[in-house]
Design a protein around this motif. Structure first.
Motif, PDB file in Angstrom:
ATOM      1  N   UNK A  69      11.602 -18.737  -5.802  1.00  0.00           N
ATOM      2  CA  UNK A  69      10.714 -18.607  -4.646  1.00  0.00           C
ATOM      3  C   UNK A  69       9.571 -19.599  -4.815  1.00  0.00           C
ATOM      4  N   UNK A  70       9.180 -20.212  -3.716  1.00  0.00           N
ATOM      5  CA  UNK A  70       8.070 -21.157  -3.745  1.00  0.00           C
ATOM      6  C   UNK A  70       7.358 -21.110  -2.406  1.00  0.00           C
ATOM      7  N   UNK A  71       6.216 -21.735  -2.345  1.00  0.00           N
ATOM      8  CA  UNK A  71       5.471 -21.743  -1.088  1.00  0.00           C
ATOM      9  C   UNK A  71       4.726 -23.060  -0.932  1.00  0.00           C
ATOM     10  N   UNK A  72       4.530 -23.418   0.320  1.00  0.00           N
ATOM     11  CA  UNK A  72       3.739 -24.581   0.681  1.00  0.00           C
ATOM     12  C   UNK A  72       2.728 -24.093   1.708  1.00  0.00           C
ATOM     13  N   UNK A  73       1.552 -23.755   1.253  1.00  0.00           N
ATOM     14  CA  UNK A  73       0.552 -23.187   2.168  1.00  0.00           C
ATOM     15  C   UNK A  73       0.103 -24.195   3.214  1.00  0.00           C
ATOM     16  N   UNK A  74       0.178 -25.463   2.885  1.00  0.00           N
ATOM     17  CA  UNK A  74      -0.185 -26.486   3.879  1.00  0.00           C
ATOM     18  C   UNK A  74       0.793 -26.464   5.050  1.00  0.00           C
ATOM     19  N   UNK A  75       2.044 -26.125   4.761  1.00  0.00           N
ATOM     20  CA  UNK A  75       3.055 -26.051   5.814  1.00  0.00           C
ATOM     21  C   UNK A  75       3.239 -24.623   6.322  1.00  0.00           C
ATOM     22  N   UNK A  76       2.485 -23.692   5.713  1.00  0.00           N
ATOM     23  CA  UNK A  76       2.579 -22.292   6.138  1.00  0.00           C
ATOM     24  C   UNK A  76       4.001 -21.748   6.010  1.00  0.00           C
ATOM     25  N   UNK A  77       4.649 -22.117   4.928  1.00  0.00           N
ATOM     26  CA  UNK A  77       6.065 -21.797   4.753  1.00  0.00           C
ATOM     27  C   UNK A  77       6.344 -21.353   3.323  1.00  0.00           C
ATOM     28  N   UNK A  78       7.254 -20.409   3.220  1.00  0.00           N
ATOM     29  CA  UNK A  78       7.741 -19.928   1.924  1.00  0.00           C
ATOM     30  C   UNK A  78       9.239 -20.199   1.864  1.00  0.00           C
ATOM     31  N   UNK A  79       9.714 -20.496   0.671  1.00  0.00           N
ATOM     32  CA  UNK A  79      11.114 -20.848   0.495  1.00  0.00           C
ATOM     33  C   UNK A  79      11.778 -19.924  -0.532  1.00  0.00           C
ATOM     34  N   UNK A  80      13.071 -19.810  -0.406  1.00  0.00           N
ATOM     35  CA  UNK A  80      13.872 -19.139  -1.420  1.00  0.00           C
ATOM     36  C   UNK A  80      15.083 -20.028  -1.689  1.00  0.00           C
ATOM     37  N   UNK A  81      15.043 -20.713  -2.811  1.00  0.00           N
ATOM     38  CA  UNK A  81      16.170 -21.539  -3.216  1.00  0.00           C
ATOM     39  C   UNK A  81      17.152 -20.650  -3.960  1.00  0.00           C
ATOM     40  N   UNK A  82      18.371 -20.604  -3.463  1.00  0.00           N
ATOM     41  CA  UNK A  82      19.394 -19.728  -4.036  1.00  0.00           C
ATOM     42  C   UNK A  82      20.534 -20.579  -4.560  1.00  0.00           C
ATOM     43  N   UNK A  83      20.708 -20.560  -5.858  1.00  0.00           N
ATOM     44  CA  UNK A  83      21.776 -21.316  -6.511  1.00  0.00           C
ATOM     45  C   UNK A  83      22.787 -20.364  -7.140  1.00  0.00           C
ATOM     46  N   UNK A  84      23.931 -20.918  -7.454  1.00  0.00           N
ATOM     47  CA  UNK A  84      25.009 -20.140  -8.087  1.00  0.00           C
ATOM     48  C   UNK A  84      25.213 -18.810  -7.366  1.00  0.00           C
TER      49      UNK A  84
END
Length: 125
Positions: A69-84
Motif C-alpha cells: 500500500x502506498x499513497x501520493x497525497x499530492x495526487x490525493x490517491x492511494x494505491x494497492x500494488x498486488x503481486x503474486x
C-alpha cells in the motif's frame, strides 16, 4: 470526500494488479487510508492500511510480502500494488478513509468516515 476505486480486473494466478483509490472533494492528507475486500458469502476483511503521512503501513498476514500500500497525497490517491496474486485474493476491493489509524487490526465493521465503491479482482488458477 468521494473515493473512487479502480484498477480491478481478471488475471491469472501469479499475476499483478495495481488498484487506485482517488479522492475528490477534499484532501485526504490527514486521513489514514484502508483497503478491505469481500468475497461472496464471506465477511468483509481488512487487507492493508497506511498512516496519513505514509510512515506506517499494515497488512493482513495473508498478503504480507505480496501487496504494497502506498499513497501520493499530492495526487490525493492511494494505491494497492498486488503481486503474486492467488485465486483466494478474488474479491471486491474497497478503499476507506478515517482520521483514526487502526493499524493491523482495523475492524471492517467500524464506521469509517468515507468508503469508496468496490472494484472487482478475479484471479484464476
Amino acid at each position: 470526500v468521494q473515493l473512487q476505486a479502480s484498477g480491478g480486473g481478471s488475471v491469472q494466478a501469479g499475476g499483478s494488479l495495481r488498484l487506485s483509490c482517488a479522492a475528490s472533494g477534499r484532501s485526504i492528507g490527514s486521513y489514514a487510508m484502508y483497503w478491505f475486500r469481500q468475497s461472496p458469502g464471506k465477511e468483509r476483511e481488512f487487507v492493508a492500511s497506511i498512516k496519513w503521512n505514509g510512515d506506517n503501513t499494515y497488512y493482513t498476514d495473508s498478503v504480507k510480502g505480496r501487496f504494497t500500500i502506498s499513497r501520493d497525497n499530492a495526487k490525493n490517491t492511494v494505491y494497492l500494488q498486488m503481486n503474486t496474486l492467488k485465486p483466494e485474493d478474488t474479491a471486491v476491493y474497497f478503499c476507506a478513509a478515517d482520521t483514526i489509524t487502526w493499524g493491523g487490526d482495523a475492524p471492517p465493521t467500524y464506521e469509517y468516515e468515507y468508503w469508496g465503491q468496490g472494484t472487482q479482482v478475479t484471479v484464476s488458477s
